[in-house]
Design an enzyme around this catalytic site. Sequence first.
Site, mmCIF file in Angstrom:
data_model
loop_
_atom_site.group_PDB
_atom_site.id
_atom_site.type_symbol
_atom_site.label_atom_id
_atom_site.label_comp_id
_atom_site.label_asym_id
_atom_site.label_seq_id
_atom_site.Cartn_x
_atom_site.Cartn_y
_atom_site.Cartn_z
ATOM 1 N N GLU A 159 0.862 -1.188 0.000
ATOM 2 C CA GLU A 159 0.000 0.000 0.000
ATOM 3 C C GLU A 159 0.895 1.233 0.000
ATOM 4 O O GLU A 159 1.778 1.331 0.863
ATOM 5 C CB GLU A 159 -0.913 -0.015 1.222
ATOM 6 N N ALA A 181 1.612 -0.752 11.132
ATOM 7 C CA ALA A 181 1.217 -2.103 10.754
ATOM 8 C C ALA A 181 0.516 -2.021 9.406
ATOM 9 O O ALA A 181 0.216 -0.927 8.909
ATOM 10 C CB ALA A 181 0.308 -2.725 11.805
ATOM 11 N N ASN A 205 -2.686 -6.697 5.642
ATOM 12 C CA ASN A 205 -2.717 -7.762 4.643
ATOM 13 C C ASN A 205 -3.585 -8.916 5.158
ATOM 14 O O ASN A 205 -3.354 -9.425 6.260
ATOM 15 C CB ASN A 205 -1.307 -8.286 4.377
ATOM 16 N N GLU A 221 -5.847 -3.372 12.812
ATOM 17 C CA GLU A 221 -5.574 -4.177 11.619
ATOM 18 C C GLU A 221 -6.581 -5.307 11.458
ATOM 19 O O GLU A 221 -7.003 -5.625 10.337
ATOM 20 C CB GLU A 221 -4.152 -4.731 11.677
ATOM 21 N N HIS A 235 -9.783 -4.236 9.960
ATOM 22 C CA HIS A 235 -9.673 -4.101 8.507
ATOM 23 C C HIS A 235 -10.000 -5.398 7.761
ATOM 24 O O HIS A 235 -10.320 -5.351 6.567
ATOM 25 C CB HIS A 235 -8.242 -3.714 8.127
ATOM 26 N N GLU A 248 -9.377 3.740 6.826
ATOM 27 C CA GLU A 248 -8.542 4.014 7.999
ATOM 28 C C GLU A 248 -9.330 4.662 9.127
ATOM 29 O O GLU A 248 -9.104 4.367 10.303
ATOM 30 C CB GLU A 248 -7.348 4.867 7.594
#
Length: 835
Positions: A131, A266, A269, A302, A305, A324
Amino acid sequence: MKHPARLPTTTRPRRYELLIAPDLAASTFAGEVVIALELSEPTDTIVFNSKGLQVTLVELSQGQVPIDAALTIDAEREQIVVTANRTLAAGDAVLELQFDGEISHGLLGFYRSTYVDEAGVERVLAATQFEAPHARAAFPCFDEPEFKAIFAITLVVADGLLAISNGPEIDREKLPDGDIRVRFGPTIPMSTYLVAWVVGPLEVTEPVDAGGVAVRVAHVPGRGHLTRFALDVGTFAIEFFADYYGIPYPGEKCDLVALPDFSFGAMENLGCVTFRETRLLLDPKEVTLDEMSGAALTIVHEIAHMWFGDLVTMKWWNGIWLNEAFATFMEHLGVDAYKPEWKTWDEFALGRAAALDVDALENTRPVEYEVVTPEDADGMFDLLTYQKGGSVLRMLERWLGADAFRAGVRHYLARYQLSNTETTDLWDALEEATGKPVRRIMDTWIFQPGFPVVSVDDGVIEQRRFSYGTKPHDEKWVLPVLARLHTAESSETMSLLSEAQPLPLAAPEGSLVVLNAGGEGFYRVAYTADSRDALLVGGVLQPLERFALVDDLWASVLAGHATAAEFLACARRFADEADPVVWRVVIGHLRAASRLVEGDGLERMRDEIAKLVQPTMRRFGWDAPADDDRTRQLRGLLVNVLGSTAKDPETIARAREIYERGGADADVQAAAISVVAGNSTADDFDEFIARANKTTNPQEQLRYLYSLGDFPDEALVLRAVELALSDAIRAQNGPFVVQRALRNRDHGPAAWAFVRDHWDRVQARFSPSLIPRVIEGTTWLVEDRVADDVTNFVNTHPVAAGGRTIAQHMERLQVHRATVARERDRFTAALVQPS
């Protein structure tokens, strides 16, 4: 109009069969990829992304029939065009490529990382950070978020190395040359920026079950004892979000990977989440509450996400802010459920205050803006995205109600899972679930810059844009206001919606009005001095409301609407305060106020701070083993301000004793390091470096390294900057050492001169995304000669990333400069005059 570097949407990838074979010793890799394509219309060209790779076309086929084709590279657009010698029909096609590349020595793409093992030998690993958009630097791909596809990844690695990727390992085979071929299970359809793999001499924990999901932590050898906390938080977060979202975790496993070198905190993924070591590996008994909660927030962020960002993904980079911001909101929701006693929503006030400070600048921006190229999105990875975006979502959730907000989020994720969305899709889903005008509210917060300050005048609530500048503004917001009225008999909280026109407020005469009830609205309140005093004397304010009152008053000082003497008079009222978050804002702004004065004024200001803080310090004492985490946090804060800012001799002596002998909890130990650094010698400097190199505690290492910029000797401060520009300090940490040196009250100007004169080294050493962190350290270099030099140099030396953030730092420097010009004489006079 679509930018020419954007890919055509008539060709879409559906599945990648990707093989990567790295040679860590040579810092190179080879690869093969077979991409299953879907063509929505006839075409003779296929366009995709590649950057810095040597790519060979193996075969283009349709219906299992090879088609003659040629490959050309457009390096400027980071594209490859494959042109067939005949038109391809609409439908399926297959593209097969081979490629070679170099493992990057930066921190983006497929990059190199190192650590030194217990035998003193440097070990090399390689990891990915895609990213945004850097997948194209590791394999040819359709490197835009809307091109979701399944990824089946295979890694060929030297025997003895750990290999992990997004999917679970499903096959392992030893090859004739001794290498190991590791095959991973296919992912869900996802964007290229979420693809990940890590190869190197790492260890991995045994898996822990999280509702059927295997959770592991990968780490450098010798740090397995620091993984339990991450495993505990990670498993909790997966189960919490599966319940909150009403959708199972979108994968089979979740590896949390601690990397020695990592540019960000972080990266989300899917199934292979990468971290800085300090954000993942820790011993709860050896870290401060800030360090522990910061790691927990990062882990939960994370994992949030995995649903919001990975399962449902923005269509283009203009929507990265919502990814975000939502994860920032959810990290606090999740950690609050994990450890309610930490009161993480109270700590969120610090981020909200920082975002309000940025958003009051003329160089602020709308939360969402047009993004033409991926580079345009670089500016979204800032406080306004994470903290303003998260704060506005929290304000909306409080106004709608937690259950209604959750219902809207579930509706959104269920509708769009495995797909791509625009920002307005979430507002519409929330609106459908609640019946409230969510899109109308949020459009005013997302598509225009700034925020309002509200006041009550003649029985009506009025709003105007708050700004540190003098430029006139006419923006208005659809503002969800929670107001609380206190009378002698009762209190009542009202949920209101303020728009362009003044909003009547039926407040009985003599009542106390709290205009930001709960303290979680993203706006400031302009109380009159009498109203502010009445609220404090009346004792009706909750901790976050007291926080907001103090923060709003200091902002008024910076804007020229209040004086520093008024702020100090207000701060004196908090001598009996017991809540850590209120103390944090009071102390933070008292430290800033001390930068307004010099000489006798500074000495008196130090006395004022000591007089205010010492009673609370005496009440808590230096050590109480039974104290809770927040009390220990507050004690550390008090020690730090007394020793570092107030220069209290007793505190400095006790901090020195703790530094030399130990015997205190982590919050006090961390404070003692900071106090000793600011009152130290050359021998201490060498000892700090030795301790940083010796410790296996990642958080303790940073305490010593970051404090090097605080030393009271100019030569030592310059030595700290020199070390930060060398291999002695990792490139991911160096910018923060330099930032601290630039903030050094006495030697910041010398540190700036060194940075200016070695600017080429700064840019060569640090990732472009971290250069703004360096410049941030200059915002209190307010003396005319230095401030002019900083401004002129920065304006004539543009950097590759973060231009708007740097412009904000330069404007904040001017705000501080103007505040010093207004306040130095009159604040000094107020301080030195007899009481």
